[in-house]
Design an enzyme around this catalytic site. Structure first.
Site, PDB file in Angstrom:
ATOM      1  CD1 TRP A 149       0.829  -0.703  -0.908  1.00 17.15           C
ATOM      2  CD2 TRP A 149       1.681   0.953   0.751  1.00 17.15           C
ATOM      3  NE1 TRP A 149       1.755   0.046  -1.420  1.00 17.15           N
ATOM      4  CE2 TRP A 149       2.122   1.082  -0.697  1.00 17.15           C
ATOM      5  CE3 TRP A 149       2.319   1.824   1.380  1.00 17.15           C
ATOM      6  CZ2 TRP A 149       3.441   2.003  -0.893  1.00 17.15           C
ATOM      7  CZ3 TRP A 149       3.188   2.576   1.362  1.00 17.15           C
ATOM      8  CH2 TRP A 149       3.788   2.925   0.172  1.00 17.15           C
ATOM      9  CG  ASP A 183      -1.421   5.822   4.047  1.00 16.66           C
ATOM     10  OD1 ASP A 183      -1.364   6.689   3.199  1.00 16.66           O
ATOM     11  OD2 ASP A 183      -0.626   5.044   3.610  1.00 16.66           O
ATOM     12  CB  ALA A 216      -2.654   6.995  -0.637  1.00 11.31           C
TER      13      ALA A 216
END
Ligand code: LMR
Length: 393
Positions: free
Chosen positions: A127, A208, A210
């Site tokens: 990202w 991470d 999400a």
């Protein structure tokens, strides 16, 4: 003073949002920013969120401060949602943050504070905001191989070879599920191999997560995070509620830290300190809704049902798109789209093709050919498929 400021590099994803808004063509298709859209193109408020908001409006008696690391009930609920019983609760410290990005930022700052020389291993690609925050904080980043452009799957041998070069005291950033931007993910067997490398090198993993619930299911999507957390002595987890609760603008996220400090509680104190320095108290509204939903049998069940509907709708769009591309292109070149998971797939086409799609077909995807599957519907899938085939010729 301010004459010294320089123009900042624009964020590729957010720039695309503006370009799409400015486009006057009425048949335009937005496959840019990672926001879920239903078949009418709306991003609805989930039923359970609406119900919790109504209840909160009736019951809430104060808007006074909560705590620097947020409501402990939010932390407990989220730790349980993400980690299940993979690690003893006492070894987990947690702090609510402004969204998943807030958790990522706090995590990097924490690492910088604990070990200023730490290198941060990030997947290539990752990202873009991961890279941008690391650059802003002046932290050294090392790219590890991740995406195989030929197969549009994971370059697992490359990944393992690169992660073997990490040292004790380095940080390895991993996507818990639904890799952003590629949509290509590791199998559980591959995760086990990766875990062995983490154990060998002593590098600390940071996960991470999400998109829990957007890939293979709520539990399935947490499996890798749980396996990593259970296997190493120290771990950071940045979780977001933006997507799976659909509360993007409420900025609801959490940073979890697994450390060997049950006695001293230095970890929890440090998370509180870092929140205080950066924004003081974290936003509460979204966190409160999430806590209410996760702790109410009826709301939780309804949330899980709606989330599953969202997941299955994206999966159906993937399958339809792969099929349309196969039929129109007469090859299996794009079959990987049905194998990818989560909101995104990286098509693996050149920036010139992405531009052609935008200029000639008013289809917007990120320059690296990442498309948001949820931006499609059954009517626009054939349009996209035809445009891809035409543009790739
Ligand atoms: C995305 O990757 O599109 C989302 O996570 C939204 C964002 O902030 O970039």
């Amino acid at each position: 003073m301010f004459e010294n400021l320089q123009q900042q590099k624009p964020d590729a994803i957010l720039t695309l949002v503006q370009m799409f808004r400015d486009d006057r063509r009425c048949d335009k298709i937005d496959l840019g920013v990672g926001v879920y859209k239903d078949s009418s193109g709306n991003t609805p408020v989930m039923r359970s969120v609406k119900a919790a908001e109504q209840k909160l409006w009736e019951l809430e008696t104060t808007k006074s401060y909560v705590a620097l690391t947020g409501d402990p009930a939010f932390s407990d609920s989220m730790v349980s949602l993400v980690l299940g019983d993979a690690v003893p609760a006492a070894s987990v410290s947690a702090a609510a943050t402004p969204g998943g990005t807030g958790a990522v930022r706090q995590a990097f700052e924490l690492v910088k504070m604990a070990r200023p020389s730490a290198r941060v291993f990030v997947s290539n690609p990752t990202w873009p905001n991961h890279l941008s925050i690391l650059e802003y904080l002046g932290m050294e980043k090392v790219l590890y191989r991740y995406f195989d452009n030929e197969t549009c799957g994971v370059d697992f041998n490359g990944l393992i070879a690169d992660l073997k070069t990490a040292h004790k005291g380095d940080l390895v950033l991993l996507h818990g599920c639904c890799h952003n931007p590629t949509g290509a993910n590791l199998t559980m067997l591959q995760w086990q191999e990766l875990i062995a490398v983490l154990q060998e090198t002593g590098a600390v993993p940071m996960i991470d997560i999400a998109y829990q619930g957007f890939g293979d299911g709520l539990e399935e999507d947490a499996a890798a995070t749980r396996a990593v957390a259970a296997a190493v002595p120290e771990c950071l987890i940045a979780a977001s509620c933006s997507k799976n609760f659909g509360i993007y603008r409420e900025r609801t996220g959490i940073l979890m830290m697994i450390a060997n400090d049950t006695e001293t509680k230095v970890a929890q104190g440090t998370l509180a300190f870092l929140n205080r320095q950066n924004f003081s108290f974290p936003p509460d509204h979204g966190a409160r809704l999430v806590t209410m939903i996760l702790n109410d049998t009826h709301l939780r069940a309804d949330w899980a049902v709606e989330l599953e509907e969202i997941r299955l709708s994206m999966l159906a769009l993937r399958q339809q798109l792969a099929k349309e591309l196969q039929e129109r292109g007469g090859s299996d070149r794009f079959a990987f789209i049905a194998q990818h998971r989560g909101m995104f797939s990286r098509l693996g086409t050149t920036p010139a093709v992405v531009q052609k799609l935008r200029d000639e077909h008013s289809i917007y995807m990120v320059g690296d050919s990442r498309m948001n599957i949820a931006g499609l519907n059954s009517r626009t899938v054939p349009i996209l498929a035809q445009a891809i085939i035409t543009s790739c010729l």
